[in-house]
Write a protein that holds these residues in place. Structure first.
Motif, PDB file in Angstrom:
ATOM      1  N   GLU A 220       0.838  -1.202   0.000  1.00  0.00           N
ATOM      2  CA  GLU A 220       0.000   0.000   0.000  1.00  0.00           C
ATOM      3  C   GLU A 220       0.875   1.256   0.000  1.00  0.00           C
ATOM      4  N   LYS A 221       0.407   2.255  -0.696  1.00  0.00           N
ATOM      5  CA  LYS A 221       1.095   3.549  -0.671  1.00  0.00           C
ATOM      6  C   LYS A 221       0.841   4.218   0.684  1.00  0.00           C
ATOM      7  N   SER A 222       1.867   4.874   1.211  1.00  0.00           N
ATOM      8  CA  SER A 222       1.602   5.677   2.413  1.00  0.00           C
ATOM      9  C   SER A 222       0.882   6.952   1.968  1.00  0.00           C
ATOM     10  N   ALA A 223       0.296   7.655   2.955  1.00  0.00           N
ATOM     11  CA  ALA A 223      -0.539   8.810   2.625  1.00  0.00           C
ATOM     12  C   ALA A 223       0.266   9.875   1.880  1.00  0.00           C
ATOM     13  N   VAL A 224      -0.428  10.604   1.032  1.00  0.00           N
ATOM     14  CA  VAL A 224       0.219  11.638   0.230  1.00  0.00           C
ATOM     15  C   VAL A 224       0.757  12.761   1.134  1.00  0.00           C
ATOM     16  N   LYS A 225       1.930  13.259   0.762  1.00  0.00           N
ATOM     17  CA  LYS A 225       2.508  14.398   1.466  1.00  0.00           C
ATOM     18  C   LYS A 225       2.166  15.648   0.663  1.00  0.00           C
ATOM     19  N   LEU A 226       1.401  16.556   1.247  1.00  0.00           N
ATOM     20  CA  LEU A 226       1.003  17.748   0.501  1.00  0.00           C
ATOM     21  C   LEU A 226       2.052  18.849   0.657  1.00  0.00           C
ATOM     22  N   VAL A 227       2.355  19.490  -0.449  1.00  0.00           N
ATOM     23  CA  VAL A 227       3.329  20.572  -0.454  1.00  0.00           C
ATOM     24  C   VAL A 227       2.602  21.848  -0.874  1.00  0.00           C
ATOM     25  N   ASP A 228       2.895  22.937  -0.197  1.00  0.00           N
ATOM     26  CA  ASP A 228       2.256  24.225  -0.490  1.00  0.00           C
ATOM     27  C   ASP A 228       2.542  24.646  -1.934  1.00  0.00           C
ATOM     28  N   ALA A 229       1.473  25.046  -2.629  1.00  0.00           N
ATOM     29  CA  ALA A 229       1.606  25.411  -4.045  1.00  0.00           C
ATOM     30  C   ALA A 229       2.565  26.577  -4.265  1.00  0.00           C
ATOM     31  N   GLU A 230       2.779  27.394  -3.227  1.00  0.00           N
ATOM     32  CA  GLU A 230       3.688  28.548  -3.362  1.00  0.00           C
ATOM     33  C   GLU A 230       5.149  28.106  -3.216  1.00  0.00           C
ATOM     34  N   ASN A 231       5.358  26.900  -2.693  1.00  0.00           N
ATOM     35  CA  ASN A 231       6.705  26.523  -2.276  1.00  0.00           C
ATOM     36  C   ASN A 231       7.244  25.324  -3.067  1.00  0.00           C
ATOM     37  N   MET A 232       7.515  25.557  -4.330  1.00  0.00           N
ATOM     38  CA  MET A 232       8.004  24.458  -5.160  1.00  0.00           C
ATOM     39  C   MET A 232       9.459  24.098  -4.858  1.00  0.00           C
ATOM     40  N   ASP A 233      10.192  25.031  -4.216  1.00  0.00           N
ATOM     41  CA  ASP A 233      11.548  24.686  -3.778  1.00  0.00           C
ATOM     42  C   ASP A 233      11.490  23.527  -2.792  1.00  0.00           C
ATOM     43  N   GLU A 234      10.453  23.527  -1.951  1.00  0.00           N
ATOM     44  CA  GLU A 234      10.302  22.464  -0.968  1.00  0.00           C
ATOM     45  C   GLU A 234      10.023  21.128  -1.673  1.00  0.00           C
ATOM     46  N   LEU A 235       9.179  21.156  -2.699  1.00  0.00           N
ATOM     47  CA  LEU A 235       8.893  19.913  -3.444  1.00  0.00           C
ATOM     48  C   LEU A 235      10.184  19.372  -4.067  1.00  0.00           C
ATOM     49  N   VAL A 236      10.959  20.269  -4.662  1.00  0.00           N
ATOM     50  CA  VAL A 236      12.209  19.828  -5.289  1.00  0.00           C
ATOM     51  C   VAL A 236      13.156  19.263  -4.234  1.00  0.00           C
ATOM     52  N   ARG A 237      13.181  19.902  -3.060  1.00  0.00           N
ATOM     53  CA  ARG A 237      14.034  19.394  -1.982  1.00  0.00           C
ATOM     54  C   ARG A 237      13.603  17.979  -1.588  1.00  0.00           C
ATOM     55  N   LEU A 238      12.287  17.771  -1.427  1.00  0.00           N
ATOM     56  CA  LEU A 238      11.786  16.444  -1.046  1.00  0.00           C
ATOM     57  C   LEU A 238      12.111  15.399  -2.116  1.00  0.00           C
ATOM     58  N   LEU A 239      11.926  15.790  -3.366  1.00  0.00           N
ATOM     59  CA  LEU A 239      12.190  14.836  -4.450  1.00  0.00           C
ATOM     60  C   LEU A 239      13.670  14.477  -4.509  1.00  0.00           C
ATOM     61  N   SER A 240      14.504  15.437  -4.168  1.00  0.00           N
ATOM     62  CA  SER A 240      15.927  15.174  -4.267  1.00  0.00           C
ATOM     63  C   SER A 240      16.464  14.500  -3.006  1.00  0.00           C
ATOM     64  N   GLU A 241      16.066  14.997  -1.820  1.00  0.00           N
ATOM     65  CA  GLU A 241      16.679  14.486  -0.581  1.00  0.00           C
ATOM     66  C   GLU A 241      15.927  13.293   0.005  1.00  0.00           C
ATOM     67  N   GLU A 242      14.590  13.333  -0.058  1.00  0.00           N
ATOM     68  CA  GLU A 242      13.807  12.269   0.581  1.00  0.00           C
ATOM     69  C   GLU A 242      13.549  11.122  -0.401  1.00  0.00           C
ATOM     70  N   ALA A 243      12.989  11.467  -1.562  1.00  0.00           N
ATOM     71  CA  ALA A 243      12.644  10.424  -2.533  1.00  0.00           C
ATOM     72  C   ALA A 243      13.853  10.031  -3.381  1.00  0.00           C
ATOM     73  N   LYS A 244      14.841  10.900  -3.435  1.00  0.00           N
ATOM     74  CA  LYS A 244      16.078  10.624  -4.181  1.00  0.00           C
ATOM     75  C   LYS A 244      15.825  10.266  -5.644  1.00  0.00           C
ATOM     76  N   VAL A 245      14.921  11.006  -6.273  1.00  0.00           N
ATOM     77  CA  VAL A 245      14.666  10.751  -7.692  1.00  0.00           C
ATOM     78  C   VAL A 245      15.186  11.889  -8.578  1.00  0.00           C
TER      79      VAL A 245
END
Ligand SMILES: Cc1cc2nc3c(=O)[nH]c(=O)nc-3n(C[C@H](O)[C@H](O)[C@H](O)COP(=O)(O)OP(=O)(O)OC[C@H]3O[C@@H](n4cnc5c(N)ncnc54)[C@H](O)[C@@H]3O)c2cc1C
Ligand SMILES: Nc1ncnc2c1ncn2[C@@H]1O[C@H](COP(=O)(O)O)[C@@H](O)[C@H]1O
Lengths: 246, 319
Positions: A220-245
């Motif tokens: 099962e997928k864990s629950a979605v992590k919502l990122v503020d629409a104003e803060n795409m730097d945070e999404l990029v940080r998560l994709l790079s540091e947490e998800a490592k993609v």
């Protein structure tokens, strides 16, 4: 032209998949069945178009039990002239292929159509198997088919492009999107289908080389992590540091 | 012995081929045997397959094999497999592999598993292979019990691994039957990783409002080096080409990152993308079903969010 279209029955695309207690079979409770979309929308309709343009007959064949007859009748309602059901619950793709080949080998079909793949087993292998058993060329993932007498020009989908092939009948092909447009059966078709022949033939003996030991649900997928629409730097940080993609 | 049919395109090997050799090498280890490779037609660096674990490479160099005829290929591979004494034959689950696997199964009267996505287990002569079924909604573990066993490997299921040195290449003299078809033309989009092989995919749906708006999606994809995809209605009405349509009735993909903008996440769409390792969903409707299947979600207007994401990636790359 004598045309054969191989049609299978699959759970409806919206089916929520669940298995029985020991995970060896699909829990069929409440499952609606349809004709495999690639078989119905593309393979069958292109065969009907060829018949309409050049004359001939379209036969559909299914390997399965009597519970498949409603699906087969739908193929007749869409326009096939006759149907054959090989009366067995196939144990493997090769079983299906051997049953189809045993029926087709002396019938002199010019063209045998398959769908690109079944949406339940996702094998994409029955067409190639039948082709080999009938000693015919096989063109997979055909997205266009033009006939000029016995000569065909086919475009097939390959990774990132298309391949153009020329060959003469008899041959087999599997149908991908683009080959034809879906047809909805009308009332007249449905009425006529009731009187069209549905021949039931006995299966040949086949040794099974594969068996499904068990099914498994993906984690099962864990629950979605919502990122503020104003803060795409945070999404990029998560994709790079947490998800490592990245 | 495990024999890998190593597919080449214009004489070179793609990532999917290295994945197949890695899969073959690891399968051989599970079975306590070794792995060899088979190359058909022109090939520039057949010896290099040794680095991924093939102990030896058999090469049928005849240029008549440069184009695919599944009937010819199956005959040659079957002959080579028998001559080399292969117990398992492995290939990519590509448009080529899918055209051959079934033919080989019928020709050799052997059991096959198409689209394996995990290294198999082996006991008492039975190979158990996992494959996705129901368009990725579940997995099946399939036992193969025939003397020769056939498996095709789903793209992006494992990373190619360098484990050794170049291998020796031996010319193989196989009987090549006459082909009954002519390949007139092979047209490939240059410079873009095809969807089934892409590690990064940016996809958009009806929320885009019209084809003229796709610039922001293409810019994001360019910035990432990603391949673009779309939902079915979008390709049905011709906003995007058919080959971009992903889902149950389109291309099934399994990239490392799938970014979906303006796609609601219908069950048929999910069926083709649910094997992606990480899913990012951008949608203005917080109730969109896609959020349930997503790892990361952004609730907002894609016309603002997508360009902002592109800028953030640009900044990230610069840093
Ligand atoms: C047999 C069958 C097979 C099918 N196979 C497939 C398949 O293979 N692939 C596939 O994709 N579909 C398939 N479908 C269709 C599927 O059921 C859905 O209809 C389709 O996926 C919906 O496409 P969509 O998400 O682009 O559009 P919609 O469902 O209309 O969703 C658009 C989304 O965009 C959002 N949106 C709108 N404006 C904005 C904005 N400014 N910013 C952010 N978000 C916005 C909306 O909130 C909405 O969630 C199939 C259907 C059937 C019956
Ligand atoms: N039970 C069946 N009866 C008739 N045709 C079938 C059956 N199963 C599969 N086929 C045909 O083979 C194609 C490929 O199936 P598969 O190899 O399971 O993906 C389908 O699209 C059908 O055309």
């Amino acid at each position: 032209m004598k045309l054969l279209v191989c049609v299978s029955k699959t759970p409806d695309t919206t089916t929520k998949i669940a298995f029985n207690g020991d995970s060896t079979a699909l829990d069929t409770n409440g499952v609606q069945y349809i004709m495999n979309p690639y078989d119905e929308w593309y393979a069958l309709v292109r065969a009907l178009e060829l018949k309409e343009a050049q004359g001939g007959t379209v036969t559909i064949i299914n390997v399965g039990g009597p519970e498949n007859d409603a699906t087969i009748r739908k193929g007749l309602a869409i326009g096939a002239d006759a149907a054959v059901r090989v009366n067995t619950n196939p144990g493997s793709s090769l079983d299906v292929a051997k049953q189809i080949a045993a029926y087709a080998k002396d019938e002199g079909f010019d063209l045998v159509f398959f769908g690109k793949e079944t949406i339940d087993y996702n094998g994409a292998e029955v067409g190639a198997m039948v082709a080999e058993l009938l000693d015919m060329p096989f063109i997979s993932f055909a997205s266009t088919l033009e006939m000029d007498g016995n000569n065909a020009t086919i475009k097939r989908d390959i990774e990132g492009g298309t391949e153009t092939i020329e060959l003469a009948t008899p041959f087999t092909l599997s149908a991908a999107k683009g080959l034809a447009e879906q047809r909805i059966p009308n009332m007249r078709g449905i009425m006529m289908a009731k009187r069209k022949p549905l021949q039931v033939v006995d299966p040949v003996d086949v040794t099974q080389h594969t068996t499904v030991a068990r099914y498994e649900m993906p984690p099962e997928k864990s629950a979605v992590k919502l990122v503020d629409a104003e803060n795409m730097d945070e999404l990029v940080r998560l994709l790079s540091e947490e998800a490592k993609v990245l | 012995m495990v024999l890998v049919f190593a597919e080449s395109v214009n004489g070179t090997f793609k990532k999917a081929t290295f994945e197949a050799v890695t899969y073959g090498y690891q399968t051989a280890q599970v079975m306590g045997t070794h792995c060899e490779a088979l190359v058909l037609g022109s090939a520039e660096n057949a010896a290099g397959l040794g680095q991924y674990g093939a102990q030896k490479v058999h090469h049928v160099a005849d240029t008549s094999l440069d184009n695919l005829d599944s009937q010819v290929y199956a005959a040659v591979i079957a002959e080579a497999a028998k001559a080399a004494g292969a117990e398992v034959v492995i290939m990519s689950h590509s448009s080529t592999g899918k055209s051959i696997l079934g033919r080989l199964a019928a020709r050799l009267d052997a059991g096959s598993v198409p689209g394996a996505n995990a290294i198999p287990t082996y006991a008492d002569g039975v190979l158990t292979v996992r494959k996705p079924v129901f368009s990725g909604k579940a997995f099946a573990h399939v036992d193969i019990s025939s003397d020769i066993k056939l498996v095709s490997v789903m793209g992006n299921s494992l990373a190619p691994q360098v484990v050794g040195e170049d291998a020796s290449v031996e010319a193989l003299d196989a009987t090549i039957p006459a082909s009954r078809l002519t390949v007139k033309d092979v047209a490939r989009v240059e410079g873009i990783t095809p969807l089934p092989e892409a590690e990064l995919v940016v996809s958009a749906g009806r929320g885009m409002k019209g084809p003229e708006n796709w610039g922001i999606i293409e810019q994001l994809a360019d910035e990432l080096g990603a391949t673009t995809a779309c939902s079915r209605p979008v390709s049905d009405v011709g906003w995007r080409p058919h080959h971009e349509h992903v889902g149950q009735t389109g291309v099934a993909i399994r990239p490392n990152l799938y970014i979906a903008a303006g796609i609601s996440g219908a069950i048929q769409h999910l069926a083709g993308v649910n094997s992606s390792k990480v899913i990012v969903v951008i949608n203005k409707d917080p109730e969109a079903p896609f959020f349930k299947a997503a790892d990361y979600g952004v609730v907002g207007d894609l016309f603002d969010v997508v360009p902002r994401l592109t800028e953030a990636i640009k900044a990230h790359k610069a840093a």
